[in-house]
Design an enzyme around this catalytic site. Structure first.
Site, PDB file in Angstrom:
ATOM      1  N   GLY A 147      47.437  52.275  34.761  1.00 31.64           N
ATOM      2  CA  GLY A 147      47.993  53.120  33.716  1.00 31.64           C
ATOM      3  C   GLY A 147      48.977  52.398  32.818  1.00 31.64           C
TER       4      GLY A 147
ATOM      5  N   ASP B  99      51.923  51.445  33.484  1.00 32.86           N
ATOM      6  CA  ASP B  99      52.592  50.371  34.237  1.00 32.86           C
ATOM      7  C   ASP B  99      51.831  49.049  34.061  1.00 32.86           C
ATOM      8  OD1 ASP B  99      54.323  49.149  36.007  1.00 32.86           O
ATOM      9  OD2 ASP B  99      53.664  50.254  37.779  1.00 32.86           O
TER      10      ASP B  99
ATOM     11  N   GLY C 225      49.390  61.045  34.715  1.00 37.98           N
ATOM     12  CA  GLY C 225      48.143  60.279  34.773  1.00 37.98           C
ATOM     13  C   GLY C 225      47.683  60.208  36.220  1.00 37.98           C
TER      14      GLY C 225
ATOM     15  N   TYR D  34      49.274  60.152  38.890  1.00 35.21           N
ATOM     16  CA  TYR D  34      50.035  61.018  39.802  1.00 35.21           C
ATOM     17  C   TYR D  34      49.695  62.500  39.659  1.00 35.21           C
ATOM     18  CZ  TYR D  34      53.006  57.272  41.714  1.00 35.21           C
ATOM     19  OH  TYR D  34      53.479  56.167  42.365  1.00 35.21           O
TER      20      TYR D  34
HETATM   21  N1  AR6 Z   1      50.923  53.770  26.373  1.00 36.36           N
HETATM   22  C1  AR6 Z   1      51.345  55.051  26.499  1.00 36.36           C
HETATM   23  N2  AR6 Z   1      50.897  55.879  27.473  1.00 36.36           N
HETATM   24  C2  AR6 Z   1      49.979  55.390  28.336  1.00 36.36           C
HETATM   25  C3  AR6 Z   1      49.503  54.071  28.278  1.00 36.36           C
HETATM   26  C4  AR6 Z   1      50.016  53.235  27.240  1.00 36.36           C
HETATM   27  N3  AR6 Z   1      49.624  51.967  27.081  1.00 36.36           N
HETATM   28  N4  AR6 Z   1      48.598  53.887  29.282  1.00 36.36           N
HETATM   29  C5  AR6 Z   1      48.515  55.058  29.943  1.00 36.36           C
HETATM   30  N5  AR6 Z   1      49.343  55.981  29.371  1.00 36.36           N
HETATM   31  P1  AR6 Z   1      50.092  56.809  34.480  1.00 36.36           P
HETATM   32  P2  AR6 Z   1      51.753  58.193  36.505  1.00 36.36           P
HETATM   33  C6  AR6 Z   1      49.597  57.373  29.724  1.00 36.36           C
HETATM   34  O1  AR6 Z   1      48.875  56.975  35.318  1.00 36.36           O
HETATM   35  O2  AR6 Z   1      50.888  59.390  36.450  1.00 36.36           O
HETATM   36  C7  AR6 Z   1      50.601  53.367  38.118  1.00 36.36           C
HETATM   37  O3  AR6 Z   1      49.648  52.736  38.919  1.00 36.36           O
HETATM   38  C8  AR6 Z   1      48.590  58.102  30.574  1.00 36.36           C
HETATM   39  O4  AR6 Z   1      47.479  58.519  29.784  1.00 36.36           O
HETATM   40  O5  AR6 Z   1      50.331  55.512  33.817  1.00 36.36           O
HETATM   41  O6  AR6 Z   1      53.247  58.386  36.455  1.00 36.36           O
HETATM   42  C9  AR6 Z   1      52.013  53.199  38.654  1.00 36.36           C
HETATM   43  O7  AR6 Z   1      52.199  51.931  39.224  1.00 36.36           O
HETATM   44  C10 AR6 Z   1      49.432  59.270  31.060  1.00 36.36           C
HETATM   45  O8  AR6 Z   1      49.518  60.258  30.036  1.00 36.36           O
HETATM   46  O9  AR6 Z   1      51.463  57.113  35.342  1.00 36.36           O
HETATM   47  C11 AR6 Z   1      52.109  54.284  39.665  1.00 36.36           C
HETATM   48  O10 AR6 Z   1      51.527  53.903  40.901  1.00 36.36           O
HETATM   49  C12 AR6 Z   1      50.820  58.664  31.227  1.00 36.36           C
HETATM   50  O11 AR6 Z   1      50.772  57.410  30.526  1.00 36.36           O
HETATM   51  C13 AR6 Z   1      51.280  55.401  39.062  1.00 36.36           C
HETATM   52  O12 AR6 Z   1      50.380  54.768  38.180  1.00 36.36           O
HETATM   53  C14 AR6 Z   1      51.212  58.393  32.660  1.00 36.36           C
HETATM   54  O13 AR6 Z   1      50.060  57.986  33.405  1.00 36.36           O
HETATM   55  C15 AR6 Z   1      52.144  56.324  38.247  1.00 36.36           C
HETATM   56  O14 AR6 Z   1      51.365  57.410  37.821  1.00 36.36           O
END
Ligand code: AR6
Length: 172
Positions: free
Chosen positions: A33, A35, A120, A122
């Protein structure tokens, strides 16, 4: 003057702001994601800095430099995994936003971009999570006097619509 809150649809790694928030996990050692995108864009020095932090509890946040990102800082916030809503998720998510804003204030951040933490991988439902994001940020703004702009950075058009409706309802 109170900070301006707005929502945009963008890749957070491209934004020219003082600090971007990362949706991290408790290890702070990267993942998928947003991260993964932040670590790819910031380069290997970010991982080295994160290793030195020794992890972060859920509901809390840590700060590093931004390295190759346009942003000076990355604030790594650890949101809760959604387990149905009865496991303290709302309080943990609100705590994340309070903690990341406290770090932004302590580092004199003027402009801040925040992704939709926990919604995302989570699995936190977007409408509920965005409601907590907007209300918690609004409540914490008076303690962050130097903050001029908070950008809720959405990755999908659907998420952007949710945030825009909330911000319109809140008169932001
Ligand atoms: N820019 C902005 N938003 C984004 C981007 C980006 N480049 N890429 C994804 N998103 P997530 P979580 C959005 O899954 O749910 C990781 O493995 C995505 O569409 O990134 O908090 C960490 O290491 C969603 O709306 O984070 C943790 O293990 C939002 O960012 C876990 O994922 C958050 O999705 C955290 O899960």
């Amino acid at each position: 003057m109170p900070a301006l809150l707005r929502a945009v649809r963008a890749d957070i790694t491209t934004l020219q702001v003082d600090a971007v928030v990362n949706a991290a996990n408790t290890s702070l050692l990267g993942g998928g994601g947003v991260d993964g995108a932040i670590h790819r864009a910031a380069g290997p020095d970010l991982m080295q800095a994160c290793r030195l932090l020794g992890g972060c509890p859920t509901g809390d946040a840590r700060i590093t430099r931004g390295y190759r990102l346009p942003a000076r800082y990355v604030i790594h916030a650890v949101g809760p995994v959604w387990r149905g809503g009865c496991s303290g998720e709302a309080e943990l998510l609100a705590s994340c936003y309070r903690r990341l804003l406290a770090l932004a204030a302590a580092h004199e951040v003027g402009s801040l971009a925040i992704p939709s933490i926990s919604t995302g991988i989570y699995g936190y439902p977007i409408a509920q999570a965005a409601g907590i994001a907007v209300s918690t940020v609004q409540a914490a703004l008076p303690a962050a006097a130097l903050l001029r702009e908070v950008i809720f950075c959405c990755f999908s058009a659907g998420d952007l619509a949710v945030y825009e409706n909330l911000l319109a309802d809140n008169g932001a």
